[in-house]
Design a protein around this motif. Structure first.
Motif, PDB file in Angstrom:
ATOM      1  N   ASP A  33      -2.282  -9.147   0.939  1.00 27.75           N
ATOM      2  CA  ASP A  33      -3.382  -8.212   1.200  1.00 27.75           C
ATOM      3  C   ASP A  33      -3.200  -7.510   2.546  1.00 27.75           C
ATOM      4  OD1 ASP A  33      -5.918  -6.962   0.600  1.00 27.75           O
ATOM      5  OD2 ASP A  33      -6.813  -8.307   2.081  1.00 27.75           O
ATOM      6  N   GLU A  34      -2.857  -8.251   3.571  1.00 31.47           N
ATOM      7  CA  GLU A  34      -2.671  -7.646   4.891  1.00 31.47           C
ATOM      8  C   GLU A  34      -1.486  -6.681   4.920  1.00 31.47           C
ATOM      9  OE1 GLU A  34      -2.357 -11.004   7.517  1.00 31.47           O
ATOM     10  OE2 GLU A  34      -4.524 -11.342   7.522  1.00 31.47           O
ATOM     11  N   ALA A  35      -0.462  -6.971   4.137  1.00 30.27           N
ATOM     12  CA  ALA A  35       0.749  -6.147   4.138  1.00 30.27           C
ATOM     13  C   ALA A  35       0.515  -4.753   3.570  1.00 30.27           C
ATOM     14  CB  ALA A  35       1.853  -6.845   3.351  1.00 30.27           C
ATOM     15  N   LYS A  36      -0.593  -4.544   2.881  1.00 30.23           N
ATOM     16  CA  LYS A  36      -0.856  -3.256   2.224  1.00 30.23           C
ATOM     17  C   LYS A  36      -0.969  -2.095   3.202  1.00 30.23           C
ATOM     18  CE  LYS A  36      -5.825  -3.972   2.082  1.00 30.23           C
ATOM     19  NZ  LYS A  36      -6.886  -4.518   1.249  1.00 30.23           N
ATOM     20  N   ALA A  38       1.211  -0.964   4.959  1.00 30.43           N
ATOM     21  CA  ALA A  38       2.538  -0.355   5.116  1.00 30.43           C
ATOM     22  C   ALA A  38       2.431   1.156   4.947  1.00 30.43           C
ATOM     23  CB  ALA A  38       3.499  -0.919   4.069  1.00 30.43           C
ATOM     24  N   PRO A  39       3.254   1.906   5.682  1.00 29.13           N
ATOM     25  CA  PRO A  39       3.257   3.357   5.489  1.00 29.13           C
ATOM     26  C   PRO A  39       3.690   3.695   4.072  1.00 29.13           C
ATOM     27  CG  PRO A  39       5.086   2.672   6.899  1.00 29.13           C
ATOM     28  CD  PRO A  39       4.259   1.455   6.645  1.00 29.13           C
ATOM     29  N   ASN A  40       2.980   4.610   3.457  1.00 25.65           N
ATOM     30  CA  ASN A  40       3.372   5.066   2.124  1.00 25.65           C
ATOM     31  C   ASN A  40       2.826   6.470   1.915  1.00 25.65           C
ATOM     32  OD1 ASN A  40       0.796   4.535   0.116  1.00 25.65           O
ATOM     33  ND2 ASN A  40       0.876   3.032   1.771  1.00 25.65           N
ATOM     34  N   HIS A  41       3.714   7.364   1.531  1.00 26.05           N
ATOM     35  CA  HIS A  41       3.393   8.784   1.443  1.00 26.05           C
ATOM     36  C   HIS A  41       2.240   9.027   0.470  1.00 26.05           C
ATOM     37  CE1 HIS A  41       4.152  13.008   2.058  1.00 26.05           C
ATOM     38  NE2 HIS A  41       4.059  13.179   0.746  1.00 26.05           N
ATOM     39  N   GLY A  42       1.266   9.787   0.921  1.00 26.05           N
ATOM     40  CA  GLY A  42       0.133  10.125   0.076  1.00 26.05           C
ATOM     41  C   GLY A  42      -0.759   8.942  -0.248  1.00 26.05           C
ATOM     42  N   ASN A  43      -0.570   7.836   0.448  1.00 29.62           N
ATOM     43  CA  ASN A  43      -1.335   6.611   0.206  1.00 29.62           C
ATOM     44  C   ASN A  43      -1.277   6.203  -1.272  1.00 29.62           C
ATOM     45  OD1 ASN A  43      -2.849   4.415   1.097  1.00 29.62           O
ATOM     46  ND2 ASN A  43      -4.791   5.435   0.709  1.00 29.62           N
ATOM     47  N   ARG A  44      -0.094   6.380  -1.879  1.00 36.67           N
ATOM     48  CA  ARG A  44       0.061   6.046  -3.301  1.00 36.67           C
ATOM     49  C   ARG A  44       0.065   4.538  -3.545  1.00 36.67           C
ATOM     50  NH1 ARG A  44       3.727  10.625  -3.200  1.00 36.67           N
ATOM     51  NH2 ARG A  44       5.539   9.270  -3.088  1.00 36.67           N
ATOM     52  N   ASP A 110       8.460   6.173  -2.889  1.00 33.61           N
ATOM     53  CA  ASP A 110       7.761   4.976  -3.354  1.00 33.61           C
ATOM     54  C   ASP A 110       8.607   3.722  -3.150  1.00 33.61           C
ATOM     55  OD1 ASP A 110       5.604   6.545  -4.028  1.00 33.61           O
ATOM     56  OD2 ASP A 110       5.999   6.534  -6.181  1.00 33.61           O
ATOM     57  N   TYR A 111       9.914   3.815  -3.374  1.00 32.98           N
ATOM     58  CA  TYR A 111      10.786   2.666  -3.133  1.00 32.98           C
ATOM     59  C   TYR A 111      10.799   2.335  -1.631  1.00 32.98           C
ATOM     60  CZ  TYR A 111      14.679  -0.558  -3.363  1.00 32.98           C
ATOM     61  OH  TYR A 111      15.458  -1.695  -3.257  1.00 32.98           O
ATOM     62  N   TYR A 117       6.403  -2.274   2.714  1.00 36.14           N
ATOM     63  CA  TYR A 117       5.406  -3.287   2.339  1.00 36.14           C
ATOM     64  C   TYR A 117       6.033  -4.679   2.415  1.00 36.14           C
ATOM     65  CZ  TYR A 117       2.280  -6.053  -0.586  1.00 36.14           C
ATOM     66  OH  TYR A 117       1.445  -7.035  -1.055  1.00 36.14           O
ATOM     67  N   LEU A 118       7.237  -4.831   1.849  1.00 32.48           N
ATOM     68  CA  LEU A 118       7.880  -6.139   1.849  1.00 32.48           C
ATOM     69  C   LEU A 118       8.286  -6.587   3.246  1.00 32.48           C
ATOM     70  CD1 LEU A 118       9.900  -6.003  -1.457  1.00 32.48           C
ATOM     71  CD2 LEU A 118       7.979  -7.481  -0.896  1.00 32.48           C
ATOM     72  N   GLN A 119       8.661  -5.663   4.107  1.00 29.17           N
ATOM     73  CA  GLN A 119       8.947  -6.032   5.497  1.00 29.17           C
ATOM     74  C   GLN A 119       7.668  -6.544   6.160  1.00 29.17           C
ATOM     75  OE1 GLN A 119      11.548  -6.626   7.126  1.00 29.17           O
ATOM     76  NE2 GLN A 119      11.140  -6.361   9.277  1.00 29.17           N
ATOM     77  N   ASN A 120       6.542  -5.883   5.886  1.00 29.01           N
ATOM     78  CA  ASN A 120       5.267  -6.381   6.410  1.00 29.01           C
ATOM     79  C   ASN A 120       5.002  -7.800   5.913  1.00 29.01           C
ATOM     80  OD1 ASN A 120       4.753  -4.006   7.776  1.00 29.01           O
ATOM     81  ND2 ASN A 120       3.025  -3.393   6.492  1.00 29.01           N
TER      82      ASN A 120
END
Length: 187
Positions: A33-36, A38-44, A110-111, A117-120
């Motif tokens: 939950d905390e890892a979410k 992570a930077p992600n374009h367009g908050n997809r 997205d990848y 996300y996984l690094q977080n």
């Protein structure tokens, strides 16, 4: 123990030999939950996670045995137990699926976002004293594995992510020198 971001980045290691102690499902879910953030374009937020922890671990082990160990029925009990150690000593699992957009730019973004996300996840787990290992075994694309995860046609399974406790910290592997991978821009 609270680590600085720098300390977490420099000290974290991939753990390949866990000690068999289970990781509480609530701890895994809290990290995920905390890892979410992570930077992600367009908050997809293009990731979907299938968790195998607690009472689900034996089912995960059975699935992995059937997919990862060819002809396991022909192995002696001892040989099978040795092969299964790489699966049964992890204390929890997270299988990571990513939306595969038909547009190449979005698919790459997205990848990359799922990788962030996984690094977080790795850094947050490390802070809690939980080791991780991000694995990409060949059976991730196996139709039986995809079916077990209820993967949709537009999803790609990108990781078998192991969580666990460990008794020995692996040594750091040498990294390239800065000058080996950074050059200055020249006009």
């Amino acid at each position: 123990m609270t680590l600085s971001v720098r300390d977490a980045v420099l000290q974290r290691r991939s753990i390949k030999l866990f000690n068999g102690q289970q990781v509480e499902k609530e701890a895994v879910l809290g990290i995920l939950d905390e890892a979410k953030w992570a930077p992600n374009h367009g908050n997809r937020q293009p990731w979907r996670i299938v968790v195998g922890a607690g009472e689900q671990l034996p089912k995960v082990h059975e699935l992995l045995k059937n997919l990862a160990i060819p002809k396991w029925e022909e192995l002696s009990e001892e040989a099978l137990a040795t092969q299964m150690k790489k699966f049964t000593l992890a204390g929890a699992y997270a299988f990571v699926l990513v939306t595969e957009d038909v547009r190449q730019k979005e698919r790459l973004e997205d990848y990359a976002a799922a990788s962030c996300y996984l690094q977080n996840v790795q850094l947050l787990a490390w802070e809690k004293g939980i080791g991780t290992c991000w694995k990409t075994p060949g059976f991730l694309d196996n139709p039986k594995f995809r079916e077990a995860l209820k993967a949709q046609p537009h999803e790609r399974v990108i990781s078998m992510f192991q969580f666990g406790y460990f008794d020995e910290l692996p040594k750091a592997r040498v990294r390239k020198e800065l000058t080996d991978f950074v050059t200055e821009f020249e006009i």
